[in-house]
Structure formats: C-alpha cells, structure tokens
Design a protein around this motif. Structure first.
Motif, PDB file in Angstrom:
ATOM      1  N   GLY A  37      34.641  24.289  47.441  1.00 46.34           N
ATOM      2  CA  GLY A  37      34.896  26.004  47.703  1.00 46.34           C
ATOM      3  C   GLY A  37      36.039  26.291  48.345  1.00 46.34           C
ATOM      4  N   ALA A  38      37.117  25.273  48.608  1.00 46.20           N
ATOM      5  CA  ALA A  38      38.554  25.628  49.017  1.00 46.20           C
ATOM      6  C   ALA A  38      39.358  26.218  47.413  1.00 46.20           C
ATOM      7  CB  ALA A  38      39.240  24.740  49.564  1.00 46.20           C
ATOM      8  N   ALA A  39      38.704  25.432  46.515  1.00 50.55           N
ATOM      9  CA  ALA A  39      39.441  25.646  44.936  1.00 50.55           C
ATOM     10  C   ALA A  39      38.691  26.662  44.772  1.00 50.55           C
ATOM     11  CB  ALA A  39      38.736  24.065  45.070  1.00 50.55           C
ATOM     12  N   VAL A  40      37.248  27.174  45.065  1.00 53.70           N
ATOM     13  CA  VAL A  40      36.868  28.452  43.963  1.00 53.70           C
ATOM     14  C   VAL A  40      37.526  29.202  44.373  1.00 53.70           C
ATOM     15  CG1 VAL A  40      34.543  29.169  43.593  1.00 53.70           C
ATOM     16  CG2 VAL A  40      34.407  27.022  43.297  1.00 53.70           C
ATOM     17  N   VAL A  41      38.112  29.720  45.551  1.00 57.77           N
ATOM     18  CA  VAL A  41      37.979  30.568  46.213  1.00 57.77           C
ATOM     19  C   VAL A  41      39.379  30.846  46.109  1.00 57.77           C
ATOM     20  CG1 VAL A  41      38.979  31.532  48.862  1.00 57.77           C
ATOM     21  CG2 VAL A  41      36.474  30.496  48.840  1.00 57.77           C
ATOM     22  N   LEU A  42      40.737  29.540  45.714  1.00 58.42           N
ATOM     23  CA  LEU A  42      41.928  29.780  45.217  1.00 58.42           C
ATOM     24  C   LEU A  42      41.429  29.952  44.027  1.00 58.42           C
ATOM     25  CD1 LEU A  42      43.464  27.039  47.186  1.00 58.42           C
ATOM     26  CD2 LEU A  42      43.510  28.633  48.019  1.00 58.42           C
ATOM     27  N   LEU A  43      40.662  30.051  43.472  1.00 57.37           N
ATOM     28  CA  LEU A  43      40.945  30.229  41.888  1.00 57.37           C
ATOM     29  C   LEU A  43      40.769  31.797  41.699  1.00 57.37           C
ATOM     30  CD1 LEU A  43      40.404  28.962  38.570  1.00 57.37           C
ATOM     31  CD2 LEU A  43      38.510  29.209  39.332  1.00 57.37           C
ATOM     32  N   PHE A  44      39.482  31.564  42.501  1.00 59.76           N
ATOM     33  CA  PHE A  44      39.231  33.335  42.023  1.00 59.76           C
ATOM     34  C   PHE A  44      40.218  34.560  42.918  1.00 59.76           C
ATOM     35  CE2 PHE A  44      34.539  32.659  42.102  1.00 59.76           C
ATOM     36  CZ  PHE A  44      34.285  33.864  40.964  1.00 59.76           C
ATOM     37  N   ALA A  45      41.302  33.761  43.461  1.00 56.47           N
ATOM     38  CA  ALA A  45      42.425  34.520  44.580  1.00 56.47           C
ATOM     39  C   ALA A  45      43.268  34.923  43.604  1.00 56.47           C
ATOM     40  CB  ALA A  45      42.800  34.104  46.093  1.00 56.47           C
ATOM     41  N   ALA A  46      43.377  33.684  42.981  1.00 53.48           N
ATOM     42  CA  ALA A  46      44.972  33.295  42.211  1.00 53.48           C
ATOM     43  C   ALA A  46      44.346  34.511  40.917  1.00 53.48           C
ATOM     44  CB  ALA A  46      44.784  32.254  41.424  1.00 53.48           C
ATOM     45  N   GLY A  47      43.237  35.049  40.471  1.00 53.95           N
ATOM     46  CA  GLY A  47      42.772  34.792  39.194  1.00 53.95           C
ATOM     47  C   GLY A  47      42.450  36.760  39.595  1.00 53.95           C
ATOM     48  N   PHE A  48      42.738  37.362  40.596  1.00 54.54           N
ATOM     49  CA  PHE A  48      42.492  38.677  41.549  1.00 54.54           C
ATOM     50  C   PHE A  48      43.739  38.657  41.072  1.00 54.54           C
ATOM     51  CE2 PHE A  48      43.584  41.671  44.592  1.00 54.54           C
ATOM     52  CZ  PHE A  48      43.092  42.432  44.259  1.00 54.54           C
ATOM     53  N   LEU A  49      45.139  38.123  42.202  1.00 50.37           N
ATOM     54  CA  LEU A  49      46.146  38.308  41.696  1.00 50.37           C
ATOM     55  C   LEU A  49      46.813  38.551  40.773  1.00 50.37           C
ATOM     56  CD1 LEU A  49      48.431  38.964  44.016  1.00 50.37           C
ATOM     57  CD2 LEU A  49      48.983  36.237  43.763  1.00 50.37           C
ATOM     58  N   SER A  51      45.292  39.303  37.682  1.00 47.55           N
ATOM     59  CA  SER A  51      44.994  40.424  37.548  1.00 47.55           C
ATOM     60  C   SER A  51      45.470  42.140  37.508  1.00 47.55           C
ATOM     61  CB  SER A  51      43.363  40.544  37.313  1.00 47.55           C
ATOM     62  OG  SER A  51      42.985  41.010  38.651  1.00 47.55           O
ATOM     63  N   VAL A  52      46.276  42.093  39.202  1.00 53.36           N
ATOM     64  CA  VAL A  52      47.183  43.121  39.991  1.00 53.36           C
ATOM     65  C   VAL A  52      48.590  42.718  38.891  1.00 53.36           C
ATOM     66  CG1 VAL A  52      47.854  43.857  41.998  1.00 53.36           C
ATOM     67  CG2 VAL A  52      45.544  43.112  41.489  1.00 53.36           C
ATOM     68  N   LEU A  53      48.459  42.318  38.807  1.00 57.06           N
ATOM     69  CA  LEU A  53      50.541  41.774  38.722  1.00 57.06           C
ATOM     70  C   LEU A  53      50.781  41.977  37.451  1.00 57.06           C
ATOM     71  CD1 LEU A  53      51.348  38.660  40.973  1.00 57.06           C
ATOM     72  CD2 LEU A  53      51.749  41.046  41.696  1.00 57.06           C
ATOM     73  N   THR A  54      49.624  41.277  36.362  1.00 60.87           N
ATOM     74  CA  THR A  54      49.725  41.824  35.235  1.00 60.87           C
ATOM     75  C   THR A  54      49.064  43.105  34.737  1.00 60.87           C
ATOM     76  OG1 THR A  54      48.146  40.146  34.020  1.00 60.87           O
ATOM     77  CG2 THR A  54      50.309  39.238  34.605  1.00 60.87           C
ATOM     78  N   ASN A  55      48.474  43.748  35.091  1.00 58.27           N
ATOM     79  CA  ASN A  55      48.364  44.837  35.544  1.00 58.27           C
ATOM     80  C   ASN A  55      49.231  46.339  34.459  1.00 58.27           C
ATOM     81  OD1 ASN A  55      46.514  47.557  34.748  1.00 58.27           O
ATOM     82  ND2 ASN A  55      45.278  46.487  36.414  1.00 58.27           N
ATOM     83  N   PRO A  56      48.420  46.454  32.803  1.00 59.00           N
ATOM     84  CA  PRO A  56      49.648  47.650  32.872  1.00 59.00           C
ATOM     85  C   PRO A  56      50.223  49.096  33.242  1.00 59.00           C
ATOM     86  CG  PRO A  56      48.484  47.403  30.979  1.00 59.00           C
ATOM     87  CD  PRO A  56      48.392  46.347  32.705  1.00 59.00           C
ATOM     88  N   ASN A  57      48.754  48.910  34.174  1.00 57.53           N
ATOM     89  CA  ASN A  57      48.673  50.713  34.381  1.00 57.53           C
ATOM     90  C   ASN A  57      48.947  51.139  35.424  1.00 57.53           C
ATOM     91  OD1 ASN A  57      46.927  51.113  32.013  1.00 57.53           O
ATOM     92  ND2 ASN A  57      44.634  50.320  33.578  1.00 57.53           N
ATOM     93  N   ILE A  58      49.793  49.926  36.442  1.00 55.81           N
ATOM     94  CA  ILE A  58      50.883  49.531  37.645  1.00 55.81           C
ATOM     95  C   ILE A  58      52.020  49.579  37.515  1.00 55.81           C
ATOM     96  CG2 ILE A  58      50.937  48.970  40.161  1.00 55.81           C
ATOM     97  CD1 ILE A  58      48.593  47.385  39.365  1.00 55.81           C
ATOM     98  N   ASP A  59      52.672  51.156  37.858  1.00 56.31           N
ATOM     99  CA  ASP A  59      53.884  51.075  37.954  1.00 56.31           C
ATOM    100  C   ASP A  59      54.836  50.489  39.321  1.00 56.31           C
ATOM    101  OD1 ASP A  59      56.693  51.869  37.236  1.00 56.31           O
ATOM    102  OD2 ASP A  59      56.284  53.708  37.005  1.00 56.31           O
ATOM    103  N   PHE A  60      54.840  49.144  39.098  1.00 55.00           N
ATOM    104  CA  PHE A  60      55.545  47.747  39.961  1.00 55.00           C
ATOM    105  C   PHE A  60      56.930  48.870  40.230  1.00 55.00           C
ATOM    106  CE2 PHE A  60      52.853  45.303  37.960  1.00 55.00           C
ATOM    107  CZ  PHE A  60      51.741  45.009  39.001  1.00 55.00           C
ATOM    108  N   ALA A  61      57.623  49.521  39.068  1.00 59.79           N
ATOM    109  CA  ALA A  61      59.145  49.813  39.329  1.00 59.79           C
ATOM    110  C   ALA A  61      58.746  51.550  40.319  1.00 59.79           C
ATOM    111  CB  ALA A  61      60.066  50.333  38.753  1.00 59.79           C
TER     112      ALA A  61
END
Length: 328
Positions: A37-49, A51-61
């Motif tokens: 269960g911990a591995a599944v939660v970490l997998l989903f959290a890593a996937g969400f993070l 997707s956010v960090l690599t989203n081209p629609n977000i201007d991090f600058a």
C-alpha cells in the motif's frame, strides 16, 4: 599456594541464566500489504508530482518572480494583521458570550444563544457582503436619545465602515460565535469539584478561575482554537468580494493584468501553506504545555525525536575492532 576466587553464586551475587535454545524468541509479524500500500501511494504521488513539474502550461519562472513580488508581500502582511486582530477581539468576545451562556440569568443566556444561532446559521460570505453594503441599510450612524430628535454624534456610514472595517467586523463577529462554544465546552469539561475544593480553601472566584479552572480548560480549548486560527487565516481570502487587498485579492489583481491566473493561484497557495505551517508551531507547544496534567509522560518534541534518532543510530553502530596485543 593461592586459592581460586569464589564463584559469584557463592558470594551471594545473582547470576542471569545462560541463554539456551529453549528460550522463546518473538518474531515480528510480517505485514506485506502495508508495504504494498505504501508503494502504491508513493507511486501515485510521484506520478502527480511529475505531471505538475513537467506540465508545459505552467510558467515556473513567473511563479518564482511573483512569489517575492512587493504587492504579494503587502497582501501577506495585511492577511496576518487581519487574522491577528480578528482572533484577539473574537476570543475576548467569545469569553463574554460563553459566560453569558453559562449564566443562570435567562435573559443573558437567551441573548447569547440567539447570537450564536444567528452567526453560525448564516454563511460567512453573506455576512461579509452585508457588512460591506451596510450603507444601503443605514445612510447615517447616529448616537442620541431614542425616539427624540436629540443627536450627540452622527457620521456617514460609508465613511466609518470602510471595506477593511467591514471585513474585520464580519470575521470577528462570526468567529466569536464559534469560539464561544469552544470556550464553553472547555469550561464545562472541568469537574465541578475543582471549583468547590478551591472555594473550600478560601480562594476567591477570580483566583479560582485563573489558577484552577482556566489551566484545566485550556487543554480542551487550545486544539480547536488553533484550528480556528488557521481557518481564520484562510477565510481572509473571502474579503476579496469587498476589495480588501489581502494576499488573494492581490494575486487576483496581478493575474488580471498578465493573465497568469494559475501561476498566481499557486503563489497564493504557497504563501498560505507557509503561514499555516508557521502558525502550527506555537499551537503544538501550547497543546504540549497545557497537556502536562493529562498524562504522566509528555510526547517528545520534533527536536527531541530527531536527537533520539541520531542517538539510537550511534548506539547501534558496531564498535571498531581492536587487535589483541600480546605482552612480551
């Protein structure tokens, strides 16, 4: 001729029994599904993070630029000021309302009950808008003798009740209704025998309240009041409907100019997360201080846990091997 020293048992010293194969060894129960269960939660959290960090629609600058923008700083300061004023005034008012609720006077008890009923029964957003539009109901605010034409003081409502004042009134009066119930619950949690014992010792009612009742009631009051403080900090964002320039309003104004709505919402969210995290620190230590009488051992602080972790690791580290040196 020398004699061998007596055995420890002969000297009256207790000797621990030698370990044998018959000793029972406790084996911890394996819980594979917990790790899965911990591995599944970490997998989903890593996937969400990811997707956010690599989203081209977000201007991090832009996020980094507006995170330290002076206008955002002004909004943060105003948010903290509103939260501080509203919580101090509402807490003082809540003590009065709670005392009225606990009073044996039916008039005071009924008025306090009606106050709590009215302010808890209507949405905070509606109350903010009503206070903002108070000038539509009363054009002038006057102080004088009722039912006569004698007026001692008079002022235009819109001049006295500005947007900032209207927001503070709405937040303070609404919070006082909730806080009064927290204070009342804390006072009711103290056994009546505590008051009777204090009076039998000759303590005055004020001294009994300050030294006997209040410290015990604070153990019940502090946790929900800390949560209410954090809620108050976030509820200041509702003042944007009456144009109070707190952090959310500032972020909205900036995003309307550069069309960076998502980036400015992230900036406001990061600042809210930082402020709520800072407010959680004194709440933790206040809960720990006033909880001293409820348990024999206090829970360790985060610093104590960290120090205990390093101490334990250092203790379990194997000592360096030493070479035997033979005497010549």
């Amino acid at each position: 001729m020398t004699t061998a020293p007596a055995a420890p048992a002969e000297q009256g010293i207790a000797v621990a029994p030698d370990a044998t194969d018959d000793d029972v060894r406790a084996i911890p129960l394996r819980r594979p599904w917990r790790w899965i269960g911990a591995a599944v939660v970490l997998l989903f959290a890593a996937g969400f993070l990811t997707s956010v960090l690599t989203n081209p629609n977000i201007d991090f600058a832009a996020i980094g630029q507006f995170l330290v923008d002076p206008r955002i700083f002004d909004g943060v300061v105003l948010t903290l000021v509103i939260t501080l004023i509203a919580m101090i005034v509402s807490t003082l008012l809540a003590i009065v309302i709670a005392a009225m609720r606990l009073s044996s006077n039916p008039v005071l008890s009924s008025v306090a009950w009606c106050y709590v009923w009215a302010f808890r029964g209507t949405p905070l957003l509606v109350q903010i808008v009503l206070w903002g539009y108070l000038g539509l109901l009363y054009e002038q605010l006057t102080i004088g003798i009722p039912f006569t034409d004698i007026v001692f003081w008079q002022i235009d409502t819109n001049v006295l009740i500005t947007a900032m004042v209207a927001g503070l009134l709405a937040l303070t009066l609404n919070q006082a209704a909730y806080s009064s119930e927290i204070v009342r619950a804390g006072m009711l949690s103290v056994d009546e025998g505590q008051r009777e014992a204090a009076f039998s010792l000759g303590m005055s009612p004020l001294y009994t309240f300050r030294r006997v009742l209040l410290p015990q009631a604070m153990r019940v009051i502090i946790p929900p009041m800390g949560n209410e403080t954090i809620s108050m900090l976030k509820n200041t964002s509702l003042l944007s409907v009456i144009a109070v320039l707190e952090i959310y309003t500032q972020a909205t104004v900036i995003s309307s100019q550069n069309l960076k709505q998502v980036e400015l919402l992230i900036v406001a969210s990061l600042w809210y997360l930082l402020m709520t995290s800072i407010l959680s620190i004194p709440q933790y230590y206040l809960e720990r201080r006033f909880g001293r009488g409820s348990s024999r051992t206090l829970p360790p602080t985060p610093w104590q846990r960290l120090r205990a972790t390093f101490t334990t690791r250092r203790a379990v580290e194997p000592a360096p091997e030493t070479k035997a040196v033979s005497a010549v």
